[in-house]
Design an enzyme around this catalytic site. Structure first.
Site, short mmCIF file in Angstrom:
data_model
loop_
_atom_site.label_atom_id
_atom_site.label_comp_id
_atom_site.label_asym_id
_atom_site.label_seq_id
_atom_site.Cartn_x
_atom_site.Cartn_y
_atom_site.Cartn_z
N CYS A 50 -0.27 40.18 98.72
CA CYS A 50 1.10 39.89 99.13
C CYS A 50 1.69 38.73 98.35
O CYS A 50 2.92 38.60 98.23
CB CYS A 50 1.16 39.61 100.63
SG CYS A 50 0.15 38.22 101.17
N HIS A 119 -7.17 29.81 84.84
CA HIS A 119 -6.36 30.38 85.92
C HIS A 119 -7.20 31.24 86.85
O HIS A 119 -7.09 31.13 88.08
CB HIS A 119 -5.22 31.21 85.32
CG HIS A 119 -4.36 31.88 86.36
ND1 HIS A 119 -3.41 31.22 87.09
CD2 HIS A 119 -4.35 33.18 86.80
CE1 HIS A 119 -2.83 32.06 87.93
NE2 HIS A 119 -3.39 33.26 87.77
#
Length: 376
Positions: A50, A119
């Protein structure tokens, strides 16, 4: 070959855009197959949650060209094949009729080595999450990797990178305080309840006013063992709907006081312009319950509960500012741990960059991953 990342997240784009690019889990294997067949990637993992949609890829292409190809893949897939996940607002007719975005340059981020690997590790460790240090993303990342691994869309580089990212996440979790304390109103309320009652098992909860935050708090209490939920709301239909969702029961709004003899925790979040519970009303209710401990969570603004009730024996009242202050203090402690976490990540990423040119056999990587994930 280079490990690259392309994606968008809560940092770069609103949910209305992220949901347009969300991948249905059932279609991710097909998407990975299509991506590799295009020649843009030799290995790939798609992470779709989400809060983020990201492609981790090992590409034989020059970096700028690889990013251009991956961007076009995202646009094509989202426009022609991607479908809304269950419950997504993309299923709304008006949303579905909107023109699909053709330019997302400002929202998409692209990372090449070493930033791409850094990352990945930050995502695994919860350092890039909306809630700093949360652990749900690690499970989502493992699931995304497992899916790509199962369909043989990963190889030497991504296997090694993801395995080490998972190891780094475990190291960060055990060696730092990045996950210390609760950083949301609902989780703070649960923490306070567990301190007062030791355990939530067998505890009964009353929800007065079926707002979003009170619903989240009630769900959090249930997840930690609360026995039952009673809902009172001015709109009885809304009370019934929420009670049904929480496997509880609804009572008329004017009758919530009668529940105080049985409950242990009350969450109040009405839109009343005045106190709905004061000392004069609560005092006889406490006598009827033989002064058993009572936790009152007042998340209404203006406040529903008169602060004077705190002077009653075994009454514990916390308002929205109290809860937010505790959450903010914990968040400050977590932020202070970020530097330590990043140092651990730097140490874990460095070997991957040093052995970039060494390509172990795929079979050995599969054996290593299967050995790490085999139940003890």
């Amino acid at each position: 070959m280079n490990v690259v990342v392309i994606g968008l997240s809560h940092h770069s784009s609103p949910v209305e855009l992220r949901e347009r690019f969300a991948f249905d889990e059932a279609k991710i294997p097909e998407a990975l197959k299509s991506l590799r067949a295009s020649g843009a990637a030799d290995e790939a993992v798609i992470l779709s949650t989400c809060n983020r949609v990201e492609i981790y890829a090992v590409t034989p292409l020059e970096t700028a060209r690889a990013f251009a190809e991956l961007k076009q893949f995202l646009l094509r897939w989202g426009e022609t094949t991607g479908e809304p996940a269950a419950g997504s607002s993309r299923g709304n007719d008006r949303t579905a009729q909107r023109a699909f975005p053709t330019s997302v340059d400002d929202e998409l981020y692209t990372l090449a080595e070493p930033q791409s690997l850094q990352h990945l590790f930050k995502v695994a460790c919860g350092l890039d999450s909306m809630v700093l240090g949360e652990t749900e993303i690690l499970g989502q990342l493992k699931k995304a990797y497992d899916l790509a691994f199962q369909y043989k869309h990963t190889g030497a580089r991504l296997n090694k990178a993801f395995q080490r990212a998972f190891h780094a996440a475990k190291h960060v979790r055990t060696e730092t305080n990045i996950q210390r304390g609760s950083v949301s109103v609902a989780s703070v309320a649960v923490e306070l309840a567990e301190k007062i009652f030791s355990s939530l098992a067998g505890r009964d909860v009353l929800v007065i006013g079926a707002g979003e935050t009170s619903e989240k708090t009630a769900r959090a209490l249930l997840s930690r063992g609360a026995r039952s939920i009673v809902v009172a709301n001015r709109s009885h239909d809304r009370a019934v709907a929420l009670a049904t969702e929480l496997s509880g029961r609804a009572v008329p709004f004017d009758d919530w006081g009668a529940e105080f003899q049985k409950i242990d925790i009350a969450i109040s979040s009405t839109s009343a312009p005045h106190h709905i519970l004061d000392r004069a009303r609560l005092e006889p209710l406490m006598k009827a319950r033989h002064h058993r401990p009572l936790l009152l969570i007042d998340i209404a603004v203006p406040r529903d509960i008169d602060p004077e009730v705190n002077f009653l024996e075994n009454v514990y009242l916390y308002n929205i500012d109290d809860l937010q202050t505790i959450a903010d203090d914990y968040l400050k402690l977590r932020k202070e741990e970020v530097a330590r976490c990043e140092q651990i990540i730097a140490e874990k990423v460095k070997p991957l960059l040093e052995i970039k040119r060494i390509q172990p056999r795929r079979d050995s990587d599969e054996h290593e991953y299967q050995a790490q994930t085999r139940p003890a």
